[in-house]
Design a protein around this motif. Sequence first.
Motif, mmCIF file in Angstrom:
data_model
loop_
_atom_site.group_PDB
_atom_site.id
_atom_site.type_symbol
_atom_site.label_atom_id
_atom_site.label_comp_id
_atom_site.label_asym_id
_atom_site.label_seq_id
_atom_site.Cartn_x
_atom_site.Cartn_y
_atom_site.Cartn_z
ATOM 1 N N ASN A 1 8.118 -8.298 -8.558
ATOM 2 C CA ASN A 1 8.207 -8.344 -7.192
ATOM 3 C C ASN A 1 6.707 -8.201 -6.702
ATOM 4 N N THR A 2 5.787 -9.176 -6.802
ATOM 5 C CA THR A 2 4.624 -8.805 -6.252
ATOM 6 C C THR A 2 4.716 -8.981 -4.503
ATOM 7 N N ALA A 3 5.535 -9.710 -4.009
ATOM 8 C CA ALA A 3 5.621 -9.582 -2.638
ATOM 9 C C ALA A 3 5.907 -8.314 -2.152
ATOM 10 N N ALA A 4 6.624 -7.367 -2.613
ATOM 11 C CA ALA A 4 6.889 -6.125 -2.037
ATOM 12 C C ALA A 4 5.492 -5.206 -2.057
ATOM 13 N N VAL A 5 4.635 -5.489 -2.934
ATOM 14 C CA VAL A 5 3.224 -4.818 -2.978
ATOM 15 C C VAL A 5 2.516 -5.431 -1.742
ATOM 16 N N GLU A 6 2.531 -6.506 -1.444
ATOM 17 C CA GLU A 6 1.929 -7.111 -0.319
ATOM 18 C C GLU A 6 2.314 -6.653 1.080
ATOM 19 N N ARG A 7 3.480 -6.362 0.885
ATOM 20 C CA ARG A 7 4.178 -5.972 2.157
ATOM 21 C C ARG A 7 3.787 -4.462 2.491
ATOM 22 N N LEU A 8 3.766 -3.676 1.417
ATOM 23 C CA LEU A 8 3.256 -2.324 1.663
ATOM 24 C C LEU A 8 1.717 -2.437 1.952
ATOM 25 N N MET A 9 0.985 -3.183 1.272
ATOM 26 C CA MET A 9 -0.500 -3.169 1.882
ATOM 27 C C MET A 9 -0.598 -3.824 3.381
ATOM 28 N N LEU A 10 0.320 -4.878 3.651
ATOM 29 C CA LEU A 10 0.143 -5.192 5.157
ATOM 30 C C LEU A 10 0.442 -4.092 6.060
ATOM 31 N N LYS A 11 1.586 -3.315 5.615
ATOM 32 C CA LYS A 11 1.950 -2.401 6.381
ATOM 33 C C LYS A 11 0.780 -1.318 6.944
ATOM 34 N N SER A 12 -0.046 -0.773 5.680
ATOM 35 C CA SER A 12 -0.984 -0.040 5.945
ATOM 36 C C SER A 12 -2.006 -0.713 6.840
ATOM 37 N N LYS A 13 -2.426 -1.859 6.496
ATOM 38 C CA LYS A 13 -3.591 -2.730 7.562
ATOM 39 C C LYS A 13 -3.084 -2.831 8.784
ATOM 40 N N LEU A 14 -1.724 -2.935 9.011
ATOM 41 C CA LEU A 14 -1.304 -3.088 10.374
ATOM 42 C C LEU A 14 -1.668 -2.144 11.090
ATOM 43 N N ARG A 15 -1.494 -0.719 10.681
ATOM 44 C CA ARG A 15 -1.760 0.488 11.248
ATOM 45 C C ARG A 15 -3.249 0.446 11.933
ATOM 46 N N PRO B 1 -8.970 -10.403 8.948
ATOM 47 C CA PRO B 1 -10.014 -11.114 8.467
ATOM 48 C C PRO B 1 -10.141 -11.816 7.200
ATOM 49 N N GLU B 2 -9.553 -11.524 5.878
ATOM 50 C CA GLU B 2 -9.263 -11.865 4.781
ATOM 51 C C GLU B 2 -8.361 -13.068 4.715
ATOM 52 N N ARG B 3 -7.268 -13.125 5.683
ATOM 53 C CA ARG B 3 -5.987 -14.052 5.737
ATOM 54 C C ARG B 3 -6.152 -15.086 6.862
ATOM 55 N N GLY B 4 -6.802 -15.029 7.633
ATOM 56 C CA GLY B 4 -6.719 -15.734 8.770
ATOM 57 C C GLY B 4 -5.617 -15.198 9.792
ATOM 58 N N LEU B 5 -5.098 -16.186 10.818
ATOM 59 C CA LEU B 5 -3.920 -15.720 11.623
ATOM 60 C C LEU B 5 -2.812 -15.503 10.879
ATOM 61 N N VAL B 6 -2.346 -14.179 11.272
ATOM 62 C CA VAL B 6 -0.736 -14.031 10.471
ATOM 63 C C VAL B 6 0.199 -14.225 11.755
ATOM 64 N N PHE B 7 1.340 -14.757 11.405
ATOM 65 C CA PHE B 7 2.256 -15.298 12.560
ATOM 66 C C PHE B 7 3.121 -14.024 12.494
ATOM 67 N N PRO B 8 3.761 -13.938 13.640
ATOM 68 C CA PRO B 8 4.799 -12.655 13.900
ATOM 69 C C PRO B 8 5.721 -12.669 12.793
ATOM 70 N N SER B 9 6.302 -13.786 12.317
ATOM 71 C CA SER B 9 7.501 -13.594 11.391
ATOM 72 C C SER B 9 6.988 -13.138 10.182
ATOM 73 N N ASP B 10 5.714 -12.880 9.859
ATOM 74 C CA ASP B 10 5.156 -12.190 8.706
ATOM 75 C C ASP B 10 4.839 -10.666 9.148
#
Length: 678
Positions: A407-421, A456-465
Amino acid sequence: MSRRIFRYLAGTAVVLCAMFALLTGIVMTSDPSALESENVRWLLLGVAASALFVALGAVWFVARSLAAPIETLTAALERAAEGDYDAPPLTSGRDGPQELVGAFAEMQQQLKASVITRDYLDRLLSSIRDAIIVIDPNEVIVRVNAAAASLLDYADDALIGEPLATVVDKELKEPDEDNSSAKPIDGVFRRLDGSPVAVSYTVSDVLNDRGELEGRIVAAQNVAERRRVEQRIRYLARTDSLTKMPNRMQFQHQLQQAIARAKRTNQYLALLYMDIDRFKDINDTFGHGAGDTSLEIFAQRIMAELPEGATAGRLAGDEFAVILSGYERIETMTDAIASTSEALLAAIGRPFHVQGEEIFITTSVGVAYYPDDGDNVIDLIRNGDAALYQAKKAGGNCLERYSPVLNTAAVERLMLKSKLRRAFEREELRLHYQPKYNLASGRIEGVEALVRWDLPERGLVFPSDFIPLAEETNLILQVGDWVLNRVCEDYRLWQRTLPSPGRVSVNLSLKQLQQQRFLEKVRAIFKRHGVSPTCLELEITETTLMDDAERTIRILDSLYGMGLHLAIDDFGTGYSSLSALQQFPISTLKIDKSFVRDVAVDQDDATIVATIIKMARSLNMDVVAEGVEAQDQLEFLREHECDYVQGHLFGDPLAADGLLELLIEQEQGGNQYQALFG
Ligand code: C2E
Ligand code: MG
Ligand code: MG
């Protein structure tokens, strides 16, 4: 008149008596022996008889003149008793003593007034379409209107004097202690033949001048038809129309329940995620008709092979899933998975014929365990899907268990979480506004604020993500505050150019509503920006509403009291009944875009949307259709008198300045989408 005749007769009697006395006197003094004369005796006798006759006449007249007014009064009273108040008025003196005639006239007036009021009330009651039952403090029925008699199949007055329990199945549910009788209660009444009728009713107390209970009014509506339609909607909304299996939404709901049960009982469960191998080839080679038949057969074979208590659903296209639950030990579960999957793969592998062609299909299965591979719906489905992907990679027609390295998706989720902060400090959140068009006029009458994350590195992230991520942590509260503040800022800015920019809808998540001091917070935000709460609408999903309904009602009542509008979002995807939603002070219902999408091509969806619109109207709610992308959807919604539409047919959601331009253009008479509204 009678008195005059009486006086006349009495006078005549007195004169005759006097004459009799005089004559007797004269006769006695002049010649006492004259009395012995036959003539004189006859004369005196004649005078005496006349006097007696006249006296008797006088007595008769006296009696008569006394009796006549009593008769007149009696007749008048009898007419009044029969409900006739229009007799000519009595005349004092002639028709009786002044006081009696006066008292009668007053009584006649009062009776007339009360009868007019009663008739008026009767007419009012019989013209009310709701069934009205009035009971006394002992719950004995004292009045019913025509609608109640007809609802319950009784003759008009047959229920009067009967206990309320004759028609009400259980005890009346009491309204809240503040006697907010406006909130309807669901219940069951009983007809004369004993059959039940589903009703929604209110109870209001009737108090006398001293504040004591004099009776209660039960007002009920027959909601049987509405419940039937509701059940149909829910069935359609939860069932896959091709295979008649639970659809994705319903399956996820069932999975959630199974997880909750497993958590409570300390048991294991497994999710089997399946996908037909090379299904695209079947569609491409034999056509979509054959594809659909294959899916139906696939579904039937899954159902036939499932062990007792297992649940299956169609999640999308050729993706199906199964829940196996109720295992005390992981070993028993592994055995069950092995035997079930073996049976499934064998059954599915049997060839079948469609349109004369022999078709073989195989399937791949990914498995995820609760709690080891995930303890919630999202994680289990995601990991089941990841395992399925591995099974496909291994060549298909096999089963793979999830393993964390997949599951690479799980890793990405963790990264996103910290970035969202950090998104707040870095000001990476944006708001876009999607216009809401009045379907009748083609004018924009409001907008919905939709949050985006400009990474910045991904462009617009939509709410569902990122909203689900934000919900997992408490970051959603910060996102929610940011959105409310931003909407108010933008609104103030628009107001400088446009006096009334329309109402802005803001999406609210459950956690926001659960905050201790949510009301104070909202009030403070409005105050800080100088924006009236009436300019905003809060969108709340059914699931959020029903989470802790009693508390939510209190909060929503306060928000509504502040002037905020409230809307149900994504209607149709939740599990509440419209009757249950009636308890909330909600004025708008938004039909979920998943129903609008196929409204012009799928009969089930067309029925759902048409019925939702009709039911919302009957509850006095405005209806908004979300996700309108095509002209034929718009046509359908217009035909069924939907009030508002939103969707990509009218372009993408806009940033605040873009929206302002559009609103100004509309104010100046231009409107680029007007042609779409005909
Ligand atoms: P929603 O409230 O149902 O919002 C409508 C979603 O449908 C939006 O997706 C919108 O861009 C999308 N949409 C509008 N028209 C069309 C169309 O014609 N076709 C299609 N396919 N989609 C259309 P978005 O912006 O991705 O938002 C998704 C969900 O995220 C929203 O669903 C809402 O539940 C949530 N959300 C958005 N903003 C916020 C927010 O500020 N706070 C919270 N708590 N949730 C938000
Ligand atoms: Mg919304
Ligand atoms: Mg929505």
